[in-house]
Design an enzyme around this catalytic site. Structure first.
Site, mmCIF file in Angstrom:
data_model
loop_
_atom_site.group_PDB
_atom_site.id
_atom_site.type_symbol
_atom_site.label_atom_id
_atom_site.label_comp_id
_atom_site.label_asym_id
_atom_site.label_seq_id
_atom_site.Cartn_x
_atom_site.Cartn_y
_atom_site.Cartn_z
ATOM 1 N N ARG A 108 -31.345 -4.145 4.691
ATOM 2 C CA ARG A 108 -31.907 -4.842 3.527
ATOM 3 C C ARG A 108 -31.717 -6.355 3.574
ATOM 4 N NH1 ARG A 108 -35.486 -1.294 1.468
ATOM 5 N NH2 ARG A 108 -34.508 0.719 1.020
ATOM 6 N N LYS A 139 -36.530 -3.354 9.957
ATOM 7 C CA LYS A 139 -37.009 -1.983 10.019
ATOM 8 C C LYS A 139 -37.135 -1.449 11.443
ATOM 9 C CE LYS A 139 -38.426 -0.098 6.839
ATOM 10 N NZ LYS A 139 -37.742 0.810 5.897
ATOM 11 N N HIS A 148 -41.035 3.956 -6.582
ATOM 12 C CA HIS A 148 -40.267 3.122 -5.657
ATOM 13 C C HIS A 148 -40.760 1.679 -5.699
ATOM 14 C CE1 HIS A 148 -38.156 1.729 -2.108
ATOM 15 N NE2 HIS A 148 -39.305 1.388 -1.547
ATOM 16 N N TYR A 184 -39.003 -11.178 5.500
ATOM 17 C CA TYR A 184 -40.267 -10.465 5.226
ATOM 18 C C TYR A 184 -41.387 -11.346 4.672
ATOM 19 C CZ TYR A 184 -39.976 -10.061 0.092
ATOM 20 O OH TYR A 184 -39.957 -10.308 -1.250
ATOM 21 N N ASP A 194 -46.354 2.602 8.422
ATOM 22 C CA ASP A 194 -45.536 2.975 7.267
ATOM 23 C C ASP A 194 -46.240 2.495 6.004
ATOM 24 O OD1 ASP A 194 -43.411 4.028 5.874
ATOM 25 O OD2 ASP A 194 -42.149 2.257 6.099
ATOM 26 N N GLU A 222 -32.052 1.590 -4.507
ATOM 27 C CA GLU A 222 -32.397 2.012 -5.860
ATOM 28 C C GLU A 222 -31.260 2.782 -6.524
ATOM 29 O OE1 GLU A 222 -36.806 3.481 -5.874
ATOM 30 O OE2 GLU A 222 -36.014 3.667 -3.840
ATOM 31 N N TYR A 276 -46.529 2.571 1.576
ATOM 32 C CA TYR A 276 -45.653 2.171 0.465
ATOM 33 C C TYR A 276 -46.239 2.819 -0.782
ATOM 34 C CZ TYR A 276 -42.907 -1.427 -2.160
ATOM 35 O OH TYR A 276 -42.018 -2.108 -2.964
ATOM 36 N N GLN A 316 -34.043 -7.799 6.203
ATOM 37 C CA GLN A 316 -35.418 -7.677 5.712
ATOM 38 C C GLN A 316 -35.720 -8.710 4.627
ATOM 39 O OE1 GLN A 316 -36.366 -3.732 4.356
ATOM 40 N NE2 GLN A 316 -38.404 -4.277 3.642
ATOM 41 N N THR A 364 -40.989 5.126 0.992
ATOM 42 C CA THR A 364 -39.878 5.744 0.277
ATOM 43 C C THR A 364 -40.380 6.583 -0.894
ATOM 44 O OG1 THR A 364 -38.501 3.860 0.858
ATOM 45 C CG2 THR A 364 -37.689 5.285 -0.890
ATOM 46 N N GLU A 397 -34.165 5.343 3.937
ATOM 47 C CA GLU A 397 -35.325 5.541 3.085
ATOM 48 C C GLU A 397 -35.830 6.963 3.288
ATOM 49 O OE1 GLU A 397 -37.173 1.071 2.465
ATOM 50 O OE2 GLU A 397 -38.240 2.471 3.769
ATOM 51 N N ASP A 419 -36.548 6.326 7.351
ATOM 52 C CA ASP A 419 -36.950 5.005 7.844
ATOM 53 C C ASP A 419 -35.841 4.009 7.484
ATOM 54 O OD1 ASP A 419 -38.635 3.294 9.184
ATOM 55 O OD2 ASP A 419 -39.681 2.676 7.365
ATOM 56 N N ARG A 460 -38.756 -9.214 -8.759
ATOM 57 C CA ARG A 460 -39.751 -10.059 -9.429
ATOM 58 C C ARG A 460 -39.748 -9.896 -10.946
ATOM 59 N NH1 ARG A 460 -42.521 -8.022 -5.030
ATOM 60 N NH2 ARG A 460 -43.478 -6.383 -6.304
ATOM 61 N N GLU A 508 -38.437 9.568 3.401
ATOM 62 C CA GLU A 508 -39.888 9.564 3.565
ATOM 63 C C GLU A 508 -40.338 10.885 4.190
ATOM 64 O OE1 GLU A 508 -41.776 6.108 5.128
ATOM 65 O OE2 GLU A 508 -40.143 4.744 4.570
ATOM 66 N N THR A 528 -36.062 4.661 13.417
ATOM 67 C CA THR A 528 -36.686 5.574 12.462
ATOM 68 C C THR A 528 -36.417 6.994 12.969
ATOM 69 O OG1 THR A 528 -38.436 3.983 11.931
ATOM 70 C CG2 THR A 528 -38.864 6.302 11.413
#
Length: 416
Positions: free
Chosen positions: A237, A253, A133, A244, A126, A364, A128, A240, A350, A199, A233, A142, A201, A257
């Site tokens: 949350r 995850k 996204h 992570y 997978d 989102e 990114y 994760q 995503t 997600e 996917d 962050r 995808e 899927t």
């Protein structure tokens, strides 16, 4: 035009001819098929019609239970198959049109078929690759000034997913349970995921592989990409978020899927190519290519709660929003000599656009739960039990529509 009826607005005209694997109530054997209109052409029933230079000695490839071996044959075989299919399905060709006995064996109503995973997926990666996204998620956690990690604009970020839990459209999945840490000042707790998400995808299946230690170059990459499908996917949350760091996604995850049932070939997508996104800074030479390998594929997500009368569309996006192309993803994946095998699955990550209605996840769309979405059965920040998520994709140009079918999954309550 085909002698098989193709309703107006169908996903599956003769210009498409996507591949899948199906069975029927009267024949439980998995068979390779191609969608045309509302029918499936059983390729095992018409294998003797593939008499070209590549396939004349490979006709039994259509007796396989999965597409792996066919994927391994490469572009010449794929092209020859497409040319043959378009010929025998044409309204001007009698070989199938005028053979009632063969037609009765070879054409199966999609409504009477059960679809299965198209390949035995050996490995699943997978990526990114949507800048929007990655920026949205980075901003949430962050801050805007550190939204993208330092490596993001230099390489297609990815991680190794779990192939065993990839399922075909229509397969329900239970809400996962695991560790979460909702309050960083307290110890973690165990229980059902509370922040269940989808997600949006797309994913491509690989064709011929490479030997261990021999990279697939950017100029070779297109010859190793068989075709594309829509993918959900699923993401837990809260699980994760806790797990992570430092090694990336794991249980948040790997519980499931979902793939759409039809693989649209790259040849069918040729008319929908677009210029590649501008990449600044310029990637390193092994990731540079000038040929167009972005695609204008419209994507949509709808959700239907168990008390809702119909689906509610909540996202409209497009594959063209990808920053990194499929060729770049594959070239990067193998640049260290990693061997790719026929039927491996590689997902986009995503797919989010620049506008809020094009964001490809609840995380989102509801901005980490701060902006709940209104539905007929109440507001949502994330998915509820018994919600059904429906993803679709299509291309359209000059009166021709190429569709992917529906990628459907339902969230069942957590097991107790």
């Amino acid at each position: 035009m085909s002698f098989v009826n193709v309703p107006q607005g169908s996903d599956f005209p003769i210009q498409n001819l996507p591949f899948g694997v199906f069975s029927t109530a009267d024949n439980a054997r998995h068979r390779i098929g191609v969608a045309i209109g509302e029918e499936i052409l059983d390729l095992s029933a018409v294998k003797a019609l593939f008499t070209g230079p590549v396939l004349s000695n490979q006709q039994d490839v259509f007796d396989e239970l999965t597409l792996n071996r066919f994927m391994s044959l490469g572009k010449a075989a794929w092209h020859e198959t497409r040319v043959t299919l378009q010929r025998i399905l044409s309204k001007d060709e009698a070989v199938l049109r005028d053979n009632a006995e063969l037609r009765s064996r070879a054409l199966v109503a999609q409504s009477s078929a059960t679809m299965h995973l198209q390949a035995a997926i050996g490995d699943y990666t997978d990526f990114y690759s949507s800048r929007e996204h990655a920026t949205n998620v980075g901003t949430m956690f962050r801050g805007a000034d550190k939204a993208l990690m330092p490596n993001w604009l230099h390489l297609p970020v990815g991680y190794h997913g779990r192939a065993s839990s990839v399922v075909i459209s229509g397969t329900p999945l239970h809400r996962p349970s695991g560790q979460q840490c909702p309050n960083p000042d307290n110890p973690p707790v165990y229980g059902p995921c509370k922040l269940m998400d989808f997600e949006l995808e797309m994913a491509f299946f690989t064709g011929p592989g490479n030997k261990l230690g021999e990279p697939i170059t950017i100029d070779q990459a297109q010859d190793h990409i068989f075709g594309v499908c829509v993918m959900n996917d699923w993401s837990a949350r809260d699980i994760q978020k806790w797990e992570y760091v430092p090694l990336g996604p794991f249980l948040g995850k790997s519980f499931g899927t979902t793939l759409s049932p039809w693989i649209i070939t790259m040849e069918a997508l040729e008319p929908f190519r677009l210029p590649n996104p501008v990449q600044d800074p310029q990637p390193l030479p092994y990731l540079q290519h000038s040929d167009q390998f972005s695609f204008d594929i419209n994507l949509q997500v709808a959700v239907q709660g168990e008390k809702m009368d119909k689906e509610q569309v909540i996202c409209n996006s497009n594959l063209k929003n990808m920053y990194w192309t499929m060729k770049q993803q594959l070239a990067h994946h193998s640049v260290n000599g990693c061997n790719i095998r026929p039927g491996d699955l590689m997902a986009s990550g995503t797919i989010s656009g620049k506008t809020p209605d094009s964001f490809g996840s609840m995380l989102e769309l509801c901005w980490r739960g701060e902006k709940p979405m209104d539905f007929p059965d109440g507001q949502r920040k994330f998915l509820r039990d018994n919600d059904t998520v429906v993803m679709t994709g299509h291309c359209e140009r000059d009166g021709v529509r190429i569709g992917f079918g529906r990628c459907i999954g339902k969230v069942l309550p957590a097991r107790t």
